[in-house]
Structure formats: structure tokens, C-alpha cells
Design a protein around this motif. Structure first.
Motif, PDB file in Angstrom:
ATOM      1  N   ARG A   1      -7.747  -3.970  14.934  1.00  0.00           N
ATOM      2  CA  ARG A   1      -8.975  -4.095  14.157  1.00  0.00           C
ATOM      3  C   ARG A   1      -8.878  -3.328  12.833  1.00  0.00           C
ATOM      4  N   MET A   2      -8.179  -2.205  12.864  1.00  0.00           N
ATOM      5  CA  MET A   2      -8.030  -1.440  11.620  1.00  0.00           C
ATOM      6  C   MET A   2      -7.191  -2.210  10.616  1.00  0.00           C
ATOM      7  N   ALA A   3      -6.186  -2.936  11.121  1.00  0.00           N
ATOM      8  CA  ALA A   3      -5.390  -3.773  10.229  1.00  0.00           C
ATOM      9  C   ALA A   3      -6.273  -4.853   9.616  1.00  0.00           C
ATOM     10  N   GLN A   4      -7.145  -5.409  10.445  1.00  0.00           N
ATOM     11  CA  GLN A   4      -8.078  -6.428   9.959  1.00  0.00           C
ATOM     12  C   GLN A   4      -8.949  -5.885   8.827  1.00  0.00           C
ATOM     13  N   ASN A   5      -9.298  -4.609   8.952  1.00  0.00           N
ATOM     14  CA  ASN A   5     -10.134  -3.993   7.922  1.00  0.00           C
ATOM     15  C   ASN A   5      -9.348  -3.618   6.676  1.00  0.00           C
ATOM     16  N   GLY A   6      -8.069  -4.002   6.635  1.00  0.00           N
ATOM     17  CA  GLY A   6      -7.315  -3.814   5.402  1.00  0.00           C
ATOM     18  C   GLY A   6      -6.482  -2.550   5.336  1.00  0.00           C
ATOM     19  N   LEU A   7      -6.376  -1.821   6.452  1.00  0.00           N
ATOM     20  CA  LEU A   7      -5.497  -0.654   6.426  1.00  0.00           C
ATOM     21  C   LEU A   7      -4.038  -1.094   6.532  1.00  0.00           C
ATOM     22  N   ALA A   8      -3.163  -0.301   5.960  1.00  0.00           N
ATOM     23  CA  ALA A   8      -1.739  -0.503   6.171  1.00  0.00           C
ATOM     24  C   ALA A   8      -1.352   0.429   7.319  1.00  0.00           C
ATOM     25  N   ILE A   9      -0.679  -0.119   8.333  1.00  0.00           N
ATOM     26  CA  ILE A   9      -0.432   0.675   9.536  1.00  0.00           C
ATOM     27  C   ILE A   9       1.056   0.770   9.845  1.00  0.00           C
ATOM     28  N   VAL A  10       1.496   2.004  10.113  1.00  0.00           N
ATOM     29  CA  VAL A  10       2.863   2.211  10.574  1.00  0.00           C
ATOM     30  C   VAL A  10       2.757   2.666  12.028  1.00  0.00           C
ATOM     31  N   LEU A  11       3.402   1.945  12.926  1.00  0.00           N
ATOM     32  CA  LEU A  11       3.310   2.259  14.338  1.00  0.00           C
ATOM     33  C   LEU A  11       4.686   2.662  14.851  1.00  0.00           C
ATOM     34  N   VAL A  12       4.861   3.965  15.071  1.00  0.00           N
ATOM     35  CA  VAL A  12       6.112   4.441  15.655  1.00  0.00           C
ATOM     36  C   VAL A  12       5.946   4.368  17.163  1.00  0.00           C
ATOM     37  N   SER A  13       6.835   3.667  17.832  1.00  0.00           N
ATOM     38  CA  SER A  13       6.690   3.555  19.277  1.00  0.00           C
ATOM     39  C   SER A  13       8.040   3.358  19.930  1.00  0.00           C
ATOM     40  N   SER A  14       8.179   3.911  21.121  1.00  0.00           N
ATOM     41  CA  SER A  14       9.393   3.706  21.903  1.00  0.00           C
ATOM     42  C   SER A  14       9.152   2.649  22.962  1.00  0.00           C
ATOM     43  N   GLU A  15       7.944   2.115  22.982  1.00  0.00           N
ATOM     44  CA  GLU A  15       7.643   1.095  23.975  1.00  0.00           C
ATOM     45  C   GLU A  15       7.858  -0.276  23.369  1.00  0.00           C
ATOM     46  N   VAL A  57      -3.857   4.331   4.682  1.00  0.00           N
ATOM     47  CA  VAL A  57      -2.630   4.132   5.445  1.00  0.00           C
ATOM     48  C   VAL A  57      -2.732   4.981   6.712  1.00  0.00           C
ATOM     49  N   LEU A  58      -2.450   4.360   7.836  1.00  0.00           N
ATOM     50  CA  LEU A  58      -2.516   5.072   9.094  1.00  0.00           C
ATOM     51  C   LEU A  58      -1.128   5.046   9.731  1.00  0.00           C
ATOM     52  N   ILE A  59      -0.553   6.225   9.951  1.00  0.00           N
ATOM     53  CA  ILE A  59       0.751   6.310  10.611  1.00  0.00           C
ATOM     54  C   ILE A  59       0.507   6.818  12.022  1.00  0.00           C
ATOM     55  N   LEU A  60       0.825   5.991  13.011  1.00  0.00           N
ATOM     56  CA  LEU A  60       0.591   6.374  14.407  1.00  0.00           C
ATOM     57  C   LEU A  60       1.935   6.652  15.065  1.00  0.00           C
ATOM     58  N   ASP A  61       2.080   7.831  15.640  1.00  0.00           N
ATOM     59  CA  ASP A  61       3.341   8.190  16.296  1.00  0.00           C
ATOM     60  C   ASP A  61       3.117   8.163  17.806  1.00  0.00           C
ATOM     61  N   GLU A  62       3.695   7.211  18.477  1.00  0.00           N
ATOM     62  CA  GLU A  62       3.565   7.045  19.933  1.00  0.00           C
ATOM     63  C   GLU A  62       2.104   7.167  20.372  1.00  0.00           C
ATOM     64  N   MET A  74       0.841  -1.195   0.000  1.00  0.00           N
ATOM     65  CA  MET A  74       0.000   0.000   0.000  1.00  0.00           C
ATOM     66  C   MET A  74       0.883   1.254   0.000  1.00  0.00           C
ATOM     67  N   LEU A  75       1.794   1.318   0.944  1.00  0.00           N
ATOM     68  CA  LEU A  75       2.662   2.491   1.062  1.00  0.00           C
ATOM     69  C   LEU A  75       4.098   2.054   0.862  1.00  0.00           C
ATOM     70  N   GLU A  76       4.798   2.825   0.040  1.00  0.00           N
ATOM     71  CA  GLU A  76       6.201   2.511  -0.158  1.00  0.00           C
ATOM     72  C   GLU A  76       7.021   3.792  -0.091  1.00  0.00           C
ATOM     73  N   ALA A  77       8.057   3.772   0.735  1.00  0.00           N
ATOM     74  CA  ALA A  77       8.988   4.893   0.798  1.00  0.00           C
ATOM     75  C   ALA A  77      10.255   4.456   0.092  1.00  0.00           C
TER      76      ALA A  77
END
Lengths: 331, 513
Positions: B458-472, B434-439, B275-278
Motif C-alpha cells: 500500500r505504501m508503494a501505491q501511495n508513491g513511496l520508493a521502497i527498498v526491501l532487504v530480505s533473506s526470505e 523512501v522507505l528502506i526495510l531490512d528484514e 526517487m533514490l539513486e546510489a
């Protein structure tokens, strides 16, 4: 700090119920009471006040300024300001006078006034948005610049060769005592209220004024909105210029001198936060009438113009300080 | 100038091998609404020793520094200075009592000279009360010479390099002859040579008998310079001792060793098309040659330490950050740069880390925040359709279990977790691809965290491409299909779900192999 319900609500209500007290304490409501009090005061102070024609005459004191205040209010809500509006009125008036001198027809004269207004506003907008400069400084600069151009063009001369039909904008009545100016102001007020309170454009103005970064992250084109608001402010200065020039029948370079003070006072008195982010068009409209009543009342008391500007300056400072004073009292 | 520190210590505690502590923190705790930042943490600083304070992002290091520098007040525990219990009600009080802090971002005045910066707030004066400029310049030169830095006292600060500014900050800390110095990641923005210089200064200060608290997550540096260590994790003390008695491996384990049970695991989802390519995203200073792909239904975790460049890359993609070289493709089509509105309309949304600054307009009602990124969808013939705004906002409030009194409530009056639900909801309402989540779970309570994880899954299940930025780490490990690790603006590792574990992530992120 938090105001939350413990149980998970199936459906959130749109608004809190039973907020009559809140509505009564709104700034606009308080202002309306002040307006009514001033009206009663004026009526008691002189027997001539309640005459419809006296009232009608009184509106000429503020309608032109109030038209500009509508646009300046939007700018202030977005976190910007335009202090050059009175100079734009002068510049537009001089341009119209020049066109009238060479015998330009009425539509061309009016179009010139409006176009010069938009152009001057656009210049403000470009400088503020393209160079990310504070508008208070930029428009103090153009305040001086636009007025200065007027002096260069006109010197201490006067333009007064306006065609007779030009008088309709500032001297005619649409119905009984309702002047063309007052009617235009009321129509414009409705249009501005719709623009600010009912359109996506208006919503973005509030978002920008409260949190420019969050607005930008939400995809709002902040610079574009601000540029358009400066153009709009210039356009309204052009409209006011047409009316004022028509009412006076002549143009001198000192025309509308110092109006920005009263316009900003109207905006702030109307409950628009000088820091941006909040305010409403009804508030500004009520404030315009309140300002009109104050100046008319002072006039009835034979207060000289100099003292009047003292009064207006005091109103401005008092209204800006009021939230702080209230916060201090509450603490 | 005599810079020797005199210690007013309890004589019974004095022992030649281990000098009396200058600062003792016992059982200190600090809570913020919904978050326990520090719980029962103790720490002892002794003269002539460097204590390294180690921990992941959010472990509580900064909170501890703020408690010691008087910026926060503890909710529990005590602080003893030279054996006497003290309160540190303000930064000024803390400085007066001999604790000086060199912050991560140095708080200096760019337009003033070096001497003015060093003495800001306590200028030496003549008998007439005028600033004693010659004295100020003389002492500045003296202090800088102590630091082996030969910077002219009349140079304006903005003309100095970042490293020299740090030295000025340190000189400033030396003016008060503070026996206790706290350095909050001083090397974060320094070059290799500058770091060496800093080490020499620290060693010198140690030799003078000062007690130093050195916050860092660079392991090379900790083993190079520290005598003791204290490890924090999730606001609690997990280990403390002498550096010579520990190892890198032991420290890494202490930093990350935690169960991953709090995270709602991602359910199995069929991974679809890219879906998303950098492609080779580069920026002169922030990031370099970043390439990755995210597929439909996939969650790509992006781990790294603060300052690794993760946020900068994501904001650049979202059209709100720096411009970049390279290309971003959505479904094979190029995504325009620098125009958040176009990026959002294409279907890429970025949920920012800074909730109050970038995510929400705190002064506006819930429903107005929710519809802001997509006002066009709530407009009919040019006018806002309030009924539709309210209806759709209510629907997402229900979906996200938002706790509020009503939809016109200002977002700023909600708790952190509920604010975050508004922010995530507002981006979901744009129906993105595409959903990019930052922390997304930073600073919110455990319950809300679990809800956010469930939602992302659940959003991934619905077919979204997800980027999860996390320090945890538990979050990244628990929910991602693949994990990118970034360090110093580069992607240093790409790990599949099976090969990733906490230690591997931390090793890549801090550059220890």
C-alpha cells in the motif's frame, strides 16, 4: 510476557485506567512518605524544629547540592555521570575569588563563576563524546584535575575580598523565611522538570539512556545531547558555586570537598536508575528534601560529621541495592 | 597423545559399511513465541563422516546447533549419544558429553595467549593446585601440531589472523578429545588459502574417526568436504542422504522449493520518477561499487545471504553506518553522510532488522517510540504536544492493526509482531519518500507477516520508493518489482520480476552457475 487484547481495538486508550495502586507504589510517592515520617520524627525529637527560621536554616544544608543534582540527574538518565561537579564548584569559586581580588565588579564576578562552570563541563563533554570514553572515569580524572588546579592557584591561601553586595546570593531572603537559595532551587527545579518531561530534548535523554543505538537510528544526535548535558551540569555547578561562595564569604581550595557523594546519593535516592533510562525531576526534588531532613535529624541527635557520611554512604548503597533485593524477594 | 575416539556402541547396530551412529537426533522440535523454529527434525552423525547441514537463512540450522550444544532445550523429540538417551541442560554438559562446537563467531579471549585460550576453563594443574604452565604449553604445541598449525603457545590471541584464531578455536575443541564436532560456518570470514587449510584439518579429524557436523551454505565447500547432507527448510527436514547420491541442482531445489502463496502480492502500481539513486557506493571492507535506482511506487528487493553486505549498505545510506565513497541522491539532490537526522528529514528512512537493538526503545511507551524519529513535528513553541503525539500514534496503531492494551504500554511487553508494527509505524509517521526495510518480517508470526506485506504494498501505491532487504525468497519474489542480489559486498545480479525465480536467486547468492 505479552499483554495484549485478542479483539482488534478500534482505538487504543492512552493509558490504562484504574492504576491508582500503581501510582501509589511509585518511587516518588514512597519517598514522599519517608520525607513526612522524617519530618514528624524531627518535630518530635526537638521542640525547636517547627520554628520557621529553623526550617529555613535547615534548607541551606542541601539547596546548593540539590541544584547540581538536578543537572546530574539528567546526565545519569542519559547513561552518563559527572563526578567532577564539586571540583568545578571549587574551580569556579577560585576564579571568582581571583576576579574579586583585582576589584572586578559584581556582574563580572558572577559571570566568571558561571563561565568557568560551563567551560569545565564542556571539557568533560568533549572528552567523553569525542573519544567515546566512559564518563565515570573521565570525570574522576577531571575531579582530581580541577581540584588540583585550585590548589596550584590558591595553595593554602584564601580569597575573601568579595564586595558586600555579593552576599545576596547566599545570605538574602526573597520573602519572609524563603531564602534566595531555596527560591532559586525551586524555580530551577520547575525549569528542569519542564526541560526533562515536556521538551523533545528531554525525550531524547530518556531514549538515549534506554537504548543509545535506537536513539541514533531515530536521528537523535546522541553526542550533541550528551555534550550539552555536561555543559549544563557545569553551569549548575557554577550557579551553586556563586551561592556557596556568597554564603561563606570566602574561597579556600577545599571548598565543596566531597560533595559529589551527596549529589549522586540525592539523584539515586530520587529514583533515577544509575544504569540510565529512568527517573524524574520531582523524585530528585523530594530526595533533596529527604536528604536535608536526614542530615538535620542526625545533627539534632548530635551525630558527628564522620558518622553522618557513614549514614549517607549506607543510604546510597541501600537505595542502589533495593531493586535487586525486591527482585530477589519476589522470586 | 591418543586422539582416537572410543565408541561405546550398541554391538547389534555395528556394521562395517556404516559404523554405529554417535549422535542420533529424533523428531526434535523447538518453538519460540509466535515462531516454530524446528519441527520434527532428525539427524544422525556417524564416526569418520562429515555431515553438511544446509539451508537458507532462518531454516533452523542455528537453532539445531544451539539444541545440540545445550544452549536451548528442545520442546519435543530426543537426543541419543552413543545409543543412550541424553539431556543437554547446559553448554558445559554438552561439552562434557563429547560435543564440541566451533561457533561462527569464535568465542575466544583476545587478551590471553594461545595456550590459555586452548585450555580456558580446564587448565591442567599441579599437585598444589597451581596452573601447570609447562604442561599447558607442551600440550598446546602438541595439539596445534596435530592440526598442522605451528602457532607459538605464548602468542597473544589478538596478534593472530582471523584464520589462525579459528584454528585455536578448533584446538580448543580438540582438548576434550570430543568425538563429535560441530562447525558453524567456520569459513565465513576466511580467505581462500585459509579455507584450504581448514579443509585439511577437517579431513584429518575425520580420519581420526570423529563425527563432524559442518554447517555451510557454500556449495563448493559442501561438495569438497562432506560425506552426507541434511537440508532444512522453514524448520523442517526436507532431505538427507549421501553427497555422492545428490547434485547441486537437487540441493538448491530442496533448499528453496516452497510455495509462494503466503505472500501478499504487490498490486499493480504506476512506476514514477527515480526517487533514490546510489552511485558507486564503496567501503574498504564492507561493500564495493554498489549502484542502484528506485522509482516512486517501486519495490526493489535486495536478496543475499547473511554477510553479503546488504545491511551495511543500507545503514550507510541511512546515516547510521559506515562512511562510504560514492554518492546517494534523493530526487537528484545529494544526501548527506553520517547524519541520520538529516537523512530522515530529507525523507529517507531505514527500518532496521534488529528490532530490540536498533528499532525500538523497548522500555519506553508505544507512543513515545512512535514519535521519536520526528519529535520536531510534535513540538509546539518548544514543548512536546502530547495530545498530538497520542492522536497520531493512535491513528497509526489503527492503520497497522496494533494489538496492545493502551498506548502507554512499554513496547518490550508486546509480541514480536506487534513490536514490529510499532517500529514500522514509527518510520511511516515521518511521512517518508523512501522507505528502506531490512528484514521486516524476521521472527514474526505468519499473520503479522501478511499484514506487513499488505502495508508495504500500500505504501508503494501511495508513491513511496521502497527498498526491501530480505533473506526470505518467497517474500522477495512475491512483492518486488525488481531484485538485486548481493554476494560478498557486491551486486552480482539485477533481475526483473519476470526473470526471477527461487533457483536463480540462490544460484547468484551462493555463486553457483
Amino acid at each position: 510476557m505479552t499483554e495484549e487484547r485478542a479483539d482488534p481495538p478500534a482505538d487504543l486508550p492512552f493509558r490504562d485506567r484504574g492504576r491508582l495502586a500503581g501510582a501509589l507504589l511509585r518511587w516518588e510517592t514512597l519517598l514522599l512518605f519517608v520525607g513526612v515520617a522524617l519530618f514528624i520524627f524531627n518535630a518530635l525529637a526537638t521542640p525547636y524544629f517547627l520554628n520557621p527560621w529553623t526550617l529555613s536554616d535547615a534548607t541551606f544544608n542541601f539547596t546548593e547540592k540539590a541544584i547540581i543534582a538536578l543537572a546530574v540527574a539528567l546526565l545519569v538518565i542519559s547513561g552518563e555521570i559527572d563526578l567532577s561537579v564539586a571540583s568545578i564548584v571549587a574551580l569556579a569559586s577560585i576564579a571568582m575569588g581571583a576576579v574579586a581580588e583585582i576589584g572586578g565588579p559584581l556582574p563580572v564576578i558572577v559571570a566568571t563563576g558561571l563561565a568557568v562552570g560551563v567551560l569545565a563541563g564542556a571539557v568533560n563533554g568533549v572528552i567523553v563524546t569525542a573519544f567515546a570514553l566512559p564518563s565515570i572515569v573521565v570525570t574522576i580524572g577531571t575531579l582530581s584535575l580541577y581540584r588540583g588546579i585550585g590548589y596550584i592557584v590558591l595553595g593554602d591561601g584564601v580569597f575573601k575580598n568579595y564586595p558586600p553586595e555579593f552576599a545576596i546570593f547566599g545570605q538574602s531572603y526573597v520573602w519572609w523565611v524563603i531564602s534566595f537559595e531555596l527560591a532559586s532551587f525551586l524555580v530551577l527545579a520547575v525549569l528542569f522538570a519542564i526541560l526533562l518531561h515536556k521538551t523533545p530534548f528531554g525525550r531524547s535523554i530518556y531514549a538515549i539512556g534506554n537504548n543509545t543505538l535506537a536513539a541514533r537510528f531515530a536521528g537523535i544526535r546522541v553526542e550533541r545531547v550528551k555534550f550539552l548535558l555536561f555543559c549544563l551540569s557545569g553551569l549548575m555547578a557554577g550557579v551553586a558555586s556563586v551561592m556557596l561562595t556568597s554564603r561563606l564569604g570566602s574561597t579556600r581550595p577545599t571548598i565543596a570537598f566531597g560533595w559529589e557523594l551527596e549529589i549522586v546519593t540525592m539523584v539515586v535516592l530520587g529514583g533515577v536508575s544509575i544504569l540510565g533510562g529512568s527517573g524524574s525531576i520531582p523524585g530528585v526534588v523530594i530526595a533533596a528534601f529527604v536528604m536535608g531532613l536526614i542530615t538535620f535529624g542526625l545533627g539534632l541527635l548530635n551525630v558527628p560529621g564522620v558518622v553522618m557520611s557513614v549514614a549517607i554512604g549506607s543510604v546510597l548503597i541501600f537505595v542502589i541495592a533495593l531493586p535487586r533485593i525486591l527482585a530477589m524477594v519476589r522470586r | 597423545m591418543n586422539s582416537r575416539v572410543e565408541i561405546d556402541a550398541d554391538p547389534s547396530a555395528t556394521a562395517p559399511a556404516s559404523p554405529a551412529p554417535v549422535l542420533e537426533v529424533a523428531g526434535i522440535g523447538k518453538d519460540f513465541p509466535g515462531v516454530r523454529a524446528l519441527h520434527d527434525v532428525s539427524l544422525t552423525l556417524r564416526p569418520g563422516r562429515v555431515m553438511a547441514l544446509v539451508g537458507e537463512n532462518g531454516a533452523g540450522k542455528s537453532t539445531l546447533v544451539k539444541l545440540l550444544s545445550g544452549i536451548y532445550q528442545p520442546d519435543a523429540g530426543s537426543i541419543r549419544l552413543f545409543g543412550k538417551p541424553v539431556k543437554l541442560p547446559s553448554a558445559a554438559a554438552s561439552a562434557r558429553m563429547g560435543i564440541s562446537v566451533i561457533h561462527q563467531e569464535t568465542v575466544l579471549f583476545n587478551e590471553l595467549t594461545v595456550a590459555e585460550n586452548i585450555f580456558a576453563g580446564h587448565y591442567p594443574t599441579t599437585r598444589l593446585g597451581q596452573v601447570d604452565w609447562p604442561e599447558m604449553r607442551r600440550r598446546s604445541t602438541e595439539i596445534l601440531a596435530q592440526l598442522e598449525a605451528y602457532i607459538g603457545p605464548n602468542v597473544v590471541l589478538k596478534d593472530l589472523s582471523i584464520a589462525s584464531r579459528h584454528i585455536v578455536a578448533m584446538a580448543r575443541a580438540l582438548v576434550g578429545d570430543s568425538p563429535i564436532m560441530i562447525m558453524d560456518e567456520p569459513t565465513a570470514a576466511m580467505s581462500h588459502r585459509e579455507i584450504e587449510e581448514l579443509y585439511r584439518i577437517v579431513e584429518r579429524l575425520r580420519a581420526e574417526g570423529r563425527a563432524i557436523l559442518f554447517i555451510s551454505h557454500k556449495f563448493d565447500e559442501i561438495f569438497r568436504i562432506a560425506d552426507d547432507y541434511t537440508v532444512l527448510r522453514d524448520g523442517e527436514l526436507v532431505g538427507t542422504g549421501a553427497i555422492e547420491d545428490t547434485s547441486r541442482d537437487a540441493l538448491v531445489t530442496m533448499m528453496v522449493g516452497r510455495e509462494i502463496s503466503q505472500v501478499f502480492p504487490k498490486s499493480a502500481v504506476e512506476i514514477g520518477e527515480v526517487m533514490l539513486e546510489a552511485r558507486h557506493l564503496s567501503h574498504p571492507t564492507e561493500f564495493d561499487d554498489i549502484s542502484f535506482q528506485v522509482r516512486q511506487g517501486e519495490i526493489l528487493g535486495v536478496y543475499g545471504l547473511i554477510g553479503a553486505g546488504r545491511t551495511e549498505v543500507m545503514q550507510a545510506i541511512a546515516g547510521v553506518g559506515q562512511r562510504y565513497d560514492g554518492e546517494v541522491l534523493l530526487n537528484g539532490e545529494t544526501v548527506p553522510q553520517g547524519r541520520a537526522d538529516k537523512v530522515i528529514r530529507k525523507g529517507i528512512v531505514y527500518v532496521p532488522e534488529e528490532r530490540g537493538l536498533h528499532g525500538a526503545v523497548l522500555q519506553l511507551p508505544i507512543y513515545q517510540n512512535k514519535t521519536l524519529p520526528n519529535l520536531g513535528a510534535y513540538t509546539r513553541r518548544g514543548f512536546l504536544d502530547l495530545a498530538r503525539e497520542v492522536e497520531h500514534s493512535r491513528e497509526y496503531a489503527r492503520l497497522l492493526d496494533l494489538r496492545a492494551a493502551h498506548l502507554s504500554q512499554e513496547v518490550g511487553t508486546l509480541s514480536g509482531g506487534n513490536q514490529q508494527k510499532v517500529v514500522i509505524g514509527k518510520w511511516m509517521m515521518t511521512a517518508p519518500r523512501v522507505l528502506i526495510l531490512d528484514e521486516p518480517t524476521k521472527g514474526i508470526d505468519i499473520g503479522s507477516k501478511a499484514q506487513v506485506h499488505r502495508l508495504v504494498s500500500r505504501m508503494a501505491q501511495n508513491g513511496l520508493a521502497i527498498v526491501l532487504v530480505s533473506s526470505e525468497i518467497p517474500e522477495v519474489l512475491g512483492i518486488s518489482d525488481r531484485i538485486l542480489v548481493m554476494r560478498a559486498g557486491r551486486v552480482v545480479a539485477e533481475l526483473g520480476r519476470q526473470e526471477a525465480d527461487a533457483e536463480t536467486l540462490v544460484r547468484h547468492a551462493i555463486g553457483v552457475n
